[in-house]
Write a protein that holds these residues in place. Structure first.
Motif, short mmCIF file in Angstrom:
data_model
loop_
_atom_site.label_atom_id
_atom_site.label_comp_id
_atom_site.label_asym_id
_atom_site.label_seq_id
_atom_site.Cartn_x
_atom_site.Cartn_y
_atom_site.Cartn_z
N GLY A 107 -4.51 -7.76 -6.73
CA GLY A 107 -4.21 -8.45 -7.98
C GLY A 107 -4.63 -9.90 -7.90
N TYR A 108 -4.22 -10.66 -8.92
CA TYR A 108 -4.51 -12.09 -8.96
C TYR A 108 -3.20 -12.84 -8.89
CZ TYR A 108 -6.61 -16.51 -10.23
OH TYR A 108 -7.03 -17.80 -10.20
N LEU A 109 -3.00 -13.56 -7.84
CA LEU A 109 -1.77 -14.32 -7.52
C LEU A 109 -0.57 -13.40 -7.26
CD1 LEU A 109 -1.96 -17.29 -10.05
CD2 LEU A 109 -2.76 -17.18 -7.68
N THR A 110 -0.71 -12.16 -7.55
CA THR A 110 0.33 -11.18 -7.27
C THR A 110 -0.34 -9.83 -7.04
OG1 THR A 110 2.41 -10.23 -8.06
CG2 THR A 110 0.69 -10.62 -9.70
N TYR A 111 0.45 -8.78 -6.98
CA TYR A 111 -0.09 -7.45 -6.72
C TYR A 111 0.21 -6.56 -7.91
CZ TYR A 111 -0.45 -9.35 -2.05
OH TYR A 111 -0.77 -10.13 -0.98
N ASP A 112 -0.81 -6.35 -8.72
CA ASP A 112 -0.64 -5.60 -9.96
C ASP A 112 -1.01 -4.13 -9.82
OD1 ASP A 112 -2.09 -8.51 -11.25
OD2 ASP A 112 -0.01 -7.95 -11.59
N TYR A 113 -1.84 -3.84 -8.86
CA TYR A 113 -2.35 -2.48 -8.71
C TYR A 113 -2.02 -1.97 -7.31
CZ TYR A 113 -4.94 -3.94 -12.82
OH TYR A 113 -5.27 -4.42 -14.05
N TRP A 114 -1.60 -0.71 -7.27
CA TRP A 114 -1.14 -0.11 -6.03
C TRP A 114 -1.81 1.24 -5.80
CZ3 TRP A 114 2.58 -2.45 -2.86
CH2 TRP A 114 3.13 -3.62 -3.37
N GLY A 115 -2.03 1.55 -4.54
CA GLY A 115 -2.52 2.86 -4.17
C GLY A 115 -1.37 3.85 -4.04
N GLN A 116 -1.72 5.08 -3.69
CA GLN A 116 -0.73 6.14 -3.63
C GLN A 116 0.00 6.17 -2.29
OE1 GLN A 116 -3.89 6.57 -3.03
NE2 GLN A 116 -3.94 7.79 -1.14
N GLY A 117 -0.54 5.48 -1.31
CA GLY A 117 0.11 5.41 -0.01
C GLY A 117 -0.45 6.41 0.98
N THR A 118 -0.36 6.06 2.26
CA THR A 118 -0.77 6.95 3.33
C THR A 118 0.28 6.88 4.44
OG1 THR A 118 -2.60 7.55 4.82
CG2 THR A 118 -2.23 5.20 4.48
N GLN A 119 0.65 8.04 4.96
CA GLN A 119 1.73 8.12 5.93
C GLN A 119 1.23 7.77 7.33
OE1 GLN A 119 5.16 9.05 5.51
NE2 GLN A 119 5.29 8.34 7.63
N VAL A 120 1.96 6.89 7.99
CA VAL A 120 1.73 6.59 9.41
C VAL A 120 3.01 6.96 10.15
CG1 VAL A 120 1.39 4.77 11.11
CG2 VAL A 120 0.07 4.75 8.98
N THR A 121 2.87 7.84 11.13
CA THR A 121 4.01 8.27 11.93
C THR A 121 3.72 8.00 13.40
OG1 THR A 121 4.53 10.02 10.34
CG2 THR A 121 5.53 10.17 12.52
N VAL A 122 4.61 7.26 14.03
CA VAL A 122 4.44 6.90 15.44
C VAL A 122 5.55 7.57 16.24
CG1 VAL A 122 4.20 5.03 17.10
CG2 VAL A 122 3.50 4.68 14.71
N SER A 123 5.15 8.44 17.16
CA SER A 123 6.13 9.15 17.97
C SER A 123 6.38 8.39 19.27
CB SER A 123 5.63 10.56 18.28
OG SER A 123 4.44 10.50 19.03
N GLN B 156 -9.00 -1.39 -15.55
CA GLN B 156 -8.12 -0.61 -14.71
C GLN B 156 -8.72 -0.53 -13.31
OE1 GLN B 156 -5.22 0.32 -15.70
NE2 GLN B 156 -4.58 1.44 -13.88
N VAL B 157 -7.85 -0.60 -12.30
CA VAL B 157 -8.28 -0.56 -10.91
C VAL B 157 -7.66 0.65 -10.24
CG1 VAL B 157 -8.18 -1.73 -8.68
CG2 VAL B 157 -8.56 -3.05 -10.77
N SER B 158 -8.44 1.34 -9.46
CA SER B 158 -7.96 2.46 -8.66
C SER B 158 -8.09 2.11 -7.18
CB SER B 158 -8.76 3.72 -8.96
OG SER B 158 -8.39 4.78 -8.11
N LEU B 159 -7.04 2.37 -6.43
CA LEU B 159 -7.03 2.11 -4.99
C LEU B 159 -6.77 3.42 -4.27
CD1 LEU B 159 -4.81 -1.10 -4.97
CD2 LEU B 159 -7.29 -0.99 -4.87
N VAL B 160 -7.59 3.72 -3.29
CA VAL B 160 -7.44 4.96 -2.53
C VAL B 160 -7.35 4.63 -1.05
CG1 VAL B 160 -8.43 7.19 -1.94
CG2 VAL B 160 -8.69 6.27 -4.26
#
Length: 115
Positions: free
Chosen positions: A98-114, A1-5
């Motif tokens: 991932g390997y050849l694809t993207y199997d593991y995903w992080g929770q995301g981080t918000q970017v806001t540009v005003s 299992q992989v964790s992404l932060v």
């Protein structure tokens, strides 16, 4: 299992810069780490990816020349430097691997540009 932060998102004015980081933990076979983003009401889209072995990089056209993806192999971390930000870059940014694809995903981080 992989964790992404992911870390590093925030609010910035147009023309400004941010650096996103994504730290991976856990063992898995992977050959790439990438960044995707999803704006409100839109589908998730590819932003950039880096091939883990040789550092080759690929970008979507809209960010070429403004964003830079890089990696620190000993730290199992990938970075996305965002320069010359535009309001249309506003989105949740996700790290994936991932390997050849993207199997593991992080929770995301918000970017806001005003504007």
């Amino acid at each position: 299992q992989v964790s992404l932060v992911e870390t590093g998102g925030g609010l910035v004015q147009a023309g400004g810069s941010l650096r996103l980081s994504c730290a991976a933990s856990g063992r898995t076979s992977r050959d790439r780490m990438g960044w995707f983003r999803q704006a409100p009401g839109k589908e998730r889209e590819f932003v950039a990816t880096i091939i883990w072995s040789d550092g080759s990089t690929y970008y979507t056209d809209s960010v070429k020349g403004r964003f830079t993806i890089s990696r620190d192999k000993p730290k199992n971390t990938v970075y996305l430097q965002l320069n010359s930000l535009k309001p249309e870059d506003t989105a949740v940014y996700y790290c994936a691997t991932g390997y050849l694809t993207y199997d593991y995903w992080g929770q995301g981080t918000q970017v806001t540009v005003s504007s």
